[in-house]
Design a protein around this motif. Structure first.
Motif, PDB file in Angstrom:
ATOM      1  N   SER A 370       0.860  -1.178   0.000  1.00  0.00           N
ATOM      2  CA  SER A 370       0.000   0.000   0.000  1.00  0.00           C
ATOM      3  C   SER A 370       0.901   1.234   0.000  1.00  0.00           C
ATOM      4  O   SER A 370       2.076   1.153   0.349  1.00  0.00           O
ATOM      5  CB  SER A 370      -0.931   0.003   1.212  1.00  0.00           C
ATOM      6  N   ARG A 371       0.299   2.362  -0.384  1.00  0.00           N
ATOM      7  CA  ARG A 371       1.084   3.596  -0.514  1.00  0.00           C
ATOM      8  C   ARG A 371       1.002   4.484   0.711  1.00  0.00           C
ATOM      9  O   ARG A 371       1.957   5.159   1.053  1.00  0.00           O
ATOM     10  CB  ARG A 371       0.546   4.413  -1.683  1.00  0.00           C
ATOM     11  N   GLN A 372      -0.183   4.559   1.288  1.00  0.00           N
ATOM     12  CA  GLN A 372      -0.430   5.512   2.375  1.00  0.00           C
ATOM     13  C   GLN A 372      -0.951   4.799   3.602  1.00  0.00           C
ATOM     14  O   GLN A 372      -2.157   4.554   3.685  1.00  0.00           O
ATOM     15  CB  GLN A 372      -1.511   6.519   1.936  1.00  0.00           C
ATOM     16  N   PRO A 373      -0.154   4.407   4.543  1.00  0.00           N
ATOM     17  CA  PRO A 373       1.296   4.550   4.580  1.00  0.00           C
ATOM     18  C   PRO A 373       1.968   3.486   3.709  1.00  0.00           C
ATOM     19  O   PRO A 373       1.323   2.512   3.332  1.00  0.00           O
ATOM     20  CB  PRO A 373       1.607   4.283   6.058  1.00  0.00           C
ATOM     21  N   ALA A 374       3.245   3.691   3.413  1.00  0.00           N
ATOM     22  CA  ALA A 374       4.001   2.701   2.652  1.00  0.00           C
ATOM     23  C   ALA A 374       4.112   1.448   3.500  1.00  0.00           C
ATOM     24  O   ALA A 374       4.719   1.460   4.567  1.00  0.00           O
ATOM     25  CB  ALA A 374       5.379   3.243   2.316  1.00  0.00           C
ATOM     26  N   ALA A 375       3.480   0.388   3.049  1.00  0.00           N
ATOM     27  CA  ALA A 375       3.435  -0.830   3.856  1.00  0.00           C
ATOM     28  C   ALA A 375       3.294  -2.047   2.955  1.00  0.00           C
ATOM     29  O   ALA A 375       2.823  -1.945   1.817  1.00  0.00           O
ATOM     30  CB  ALA A 375       2.265  -0.773   4.835  1.00  0.00           C
ATOM     31  N   ILE A 376       3.703  -3.175   3.484  1.00  0.00           N
ATOM     32  CA  ILE A 376       3.461  -4.458   2.814  1.00  0.00           C
ATOM     33  C   ILE A 376       2.122  -4.964   3.327  1.00  0.00           C
ATOM     34  O   ILE A 376       1.856  -4.914   4.534  1.00  0.00           O
ATOM     35  CB  ILE A 376       4.592  -5.462   3.139  1.00  0.00           C
ATOM     36  N   ILE A 377       1.255  -5.418   2.405  1.00  0.00           N
ATOM     37  CA  ILE A 377      -0.038  -5.927   2.868  1.00  0.00           C
ATOM     38  C   ILE A 377      -0.224  -7.396   2.503  1.00  0.00           C
ATOM     39  O   ILE A 377       0.165  -7.836   1.430  1.00  0.00           O
ATOM     40  CB  ILE A 377      -1.236  -5.087   2.373  1.00  0.00           C
ATOM     41  N   THR A 378      -0.817  -8.119   3.442  1.00  0.00           N
ATOM     42  CA  THR A 378      -1.102  -9.530   3.213  1.00  0.00           C
ATOM     43  C   THR A 378      -2.562  -9.783   3.566  1.00  0.00           C
ATOM     44  O   THR A 378      -3.059  -9.272   4.567  1.00  0.00           O
ATOM     45  CB  THR A 378      -0.224 -10.425   4.106  1.00  0.00           C
ATOM     46  N   MET A 379      -3.235 -10.548   2.718  1.00  0.00           N
ATOM     47  CA  MET A 379      -4.618 -10.967   3.030  1.00  0.00           C
ATOM     48  C   MET A 379      -4.533 -12.466   3.210  1.00  0.00           C
ATOM     49  O   MET A 379      -4.427 -13.204   2.243  1.00  0.00           O
ATOM     50  CB  MET A 379      -5.554 -10.656   1.877  1.00  0.00           C
ATOM     51  N   MET A 380      -4.556 -12.897   4.463  1.00  0.00           N
ATOM     52  CA  MET A 380      -4.230 -14.294   4.709  1.00  0.00           C
ATOM     53  C   MET A 380      -5.456 -15.189   4.831  1.00  0.00           C
ATOM     54  O   MET A 380      -6.451 -14.831   5.443  1.00  0.00           O
ATOM     55  CB  MET A 380      -3.393 -14.383   5.979  1.00  0.00           C
ATOM     56  N   SER A 381      -5.316 -16.362   4.237  1.00  0.00           N
ATOM     57  CA  SER A 381      -6.321 -17.409   4.414  1.00  0.00           C
ATOM     58  C   SER A 381      -5.621 -18.561   5.137  1.00  0.00           C
ATOM     59  O   SER A 381      -4.454 -18.443   5.528  1.00  0.00           O
ATOM     60  CB  SER A 381      -6.844 -17.872   3.055  1.00  0.00           C
ATOM     61  N   LEU A 382      -6.309 -19.676   5.270  1.00  0.00           N
ATOM     62  CA  LEU A 382      -5.686 -20.796   5.982  1.00  0.00           C
ATOM     63  C   LEU A 382      -4.450 -21.334   5.259  1.00  0.00           C
ATOM     64  O   LEU A 382      -3.654 -22.055   5.851  1.00  0.00           O
ATOM     65  CB  LEU A 382      -6.711 -21.912   6.217  1.00  0.00           C
ATOM     66  N   LEU A 383      -4.283 -20.962   4.000  1.00  0.00           N
ATOM     67  CA  LEU A 383      -3.068 -21.368   3.276  1.00  0.00           C
ATOM     68  C   LEU A 383      -1.815 -20.804   3.943  1.00  0.00           C
ATOM     69  O   LEU A 383      -0.714 -21.306   3.731  1.00  0.00           O
ATOM     70  CB  LEU A 383      -3.096 -20.823   1.850  1.00  0.00           C
TER      71      LEU A 383
END
Ligand SMILES: *Cc1c(COP(=O)(O)O)cnc(C)c1O
Length: 418
Positions: A370-383
């Protein structure tokens, strides 16, 4: 050289290995390498979804009223289960759609047409929404010539209800919030937005596309989930995707309305052409019967207990990841994620998060930012349950490498989602 349709056809036995070769370099989602796109749950859920999908592979949702009455009944029952889950009143209704984008498009179109009919003074309609609102709103605005007013977030990255209130004018047709938003995984203060909607008699849409089918269960098993559904009186419409944390097959989403009179504006009814009168409840025509059947089957296979058990596992996993990430010197989870969307940023000026992302990519992980704020994003499932230690170890090594390299510029071209 442009690929041409082959002169002679080939057998499946011949095609399958070629397709496997073509996809052999794709992201290894089965090993939890993708932080988005895929929402795998458990093998039994997968099997039920796949069996139901394949059994009704040929049926067409377009013919639900006339030809595929049984599939139509499955669809109605999916909608009814969603309505009861979201505490919708007696006169509420909804539709199944092909995804969050279509659900949002329809909710915004219904609101626009309802506004035309009921508030003729609105000639240049706008939608007031938080900065974190999904671009599907902008797609709808693009098609319908609407203005989206994106309002900066509060420090906790949730919608700033006061600032939104101040941005509303006499041309505002809708206000919106998310439960949760895509970039930070936090649920907006829908109760505050509902209060504004009631006070100003405005249409409030809740975008629960990603979280709609997990949040109620996370709440039931004891997690702190703020109210976000029709139990709040200002909520007039909601979108919730079955093909995300509803654990169903793609493409499947739902859109709901507090009252059938709002839903009436969603319908498309046309007779002025060479064919007969065409009425569709949603915007697309042909729709896969398989996705409807899979949604019905998965919802009935899991039941409340099944959804709760999955939510419990997912939320535990999410909190373990958050603790592990916060324990890494130089990294910090952004905001207070409500479900399993976790974003994290750098707290160390010598650790550029985009470079951490690069390092993680070189270790075989697909990374979203993501840009605002600069961040790493994860959308986690059971995997993502099983590879947690591997992920965290790689993350630690990536941060160490970035520190060791000391501020080499990362490629900005690789910081987008897609
Ligand atoms: C995924 C998502 C959408 C769009 O849904 P699609 O199924 O990808 O069309 C909209 N809003 C939110 C919050 C989402 O997470």
């Amino acid at each position: 050289m442009r690929k041409e349709l082959p002169q002679k056809g080939r057998s499946w036995a011949d095609l399958e290995p070629e397709m496997e070769t073509m996809t052999s370099g794709d992201i290894d989602w089965r090993r939890g390498r993708s932080p988005m796109y895929v929402f795998y749950t458990t093998d039994d859920v997968y099997e039920v979804a796949r069996n139901a999908y394949m059994k009704y592979f040929t049926e067409n949702g377009l013919g639900n009223a006339k030809a595929f009455i049984g599939v139509g009944q499955m669809e109605r029952e999916v909608i009814e289960m969603g309505l009861s889950l979201f505490n919708a009143p007696e006169n509420a209704t909804g539709s199944m759609t092909t995804g969050g984008t279509e659900s949002l498009l329809l909710a915004i179109k219904s609101c626009r047409d309802w506004t035309r009919a009921n508030r003729p003074e609105v000639t240049n309609p706008n939608v007031v929404a938080p900065m974190s609102t999904h671009p599907a709103f902008d797609k709808a605005a693009d098609l319908m010539n609407l203005e989206i007013r994106r309002i900066p977030l509060r420090d906790d990255l949730r919608a700033d209800a006061n600032a939104m209130d101040a941005a509303i004018d006499d041309q505002t047709m809708m206000i919106a919030g998310a439960a949760p938003c895509f970039p930070h995984g936090v649920i907006d203060p829908i109760d505050e937005l509902s209060e504004i909607a009631v006070r100003r008699d405005l249409w409030l849409h809740v975008d629960a596309c990603v979280g709609g089918y997990i949040s109620p269960f996370a709440k039931r098993v004891g997690y702190d989930i703020p109210d976000f559904d029709f139990s709040l009186p200002g909520v007039r419409s909601m979108s919730a995707d079955l093909h995300k944390f509803g654990h169903c097959a793609k493409p499947a989403s739902t859109v709901f309305y507090r009252d059938t009179s709002y839903h009436d504006f969603q319908k498309f009814d046309h007779a002025e052409w060479s064919g007969g009168r065409m009425i569709t409840q949603t915007y697309v025509g042909t729709r896969p019967g398989g996705a409807i059947a899979a949604a019905w089957a998965v919802m009935n296979h899991l039941g409340i207990e099944g959804y709760e058990a999955i939510a419990r596992r997912m939320l535990e996993m999410s909190h373990q990841y958050q603790d592990d990430i916060n324990a890494i010197d130089g990294l910090r989870v952004v905001g207070k994620p409500h479900i399993t969307i976790v974003a994290y940023e750098s707290t160390d000026e010598n650790v550029e998060i985009a470079q951490v992302a690069e390092q993680m990519r070189s270790r075989g992980w697909l990374i979203g930012m993501s840009r605002q704020p600069a961040a790493i994003i994860t959308m986690m499932s059971l995997l993502h349950e099983r590879p947690r230690e591997e992920y965290i170890d790689d993350l630690k090594a990536s941060v160490a490498d970035v520190r060791a390299e000391g501020g080499q510029a990362a490629s900005a071209a690789n910081t987008n989602y897609s």
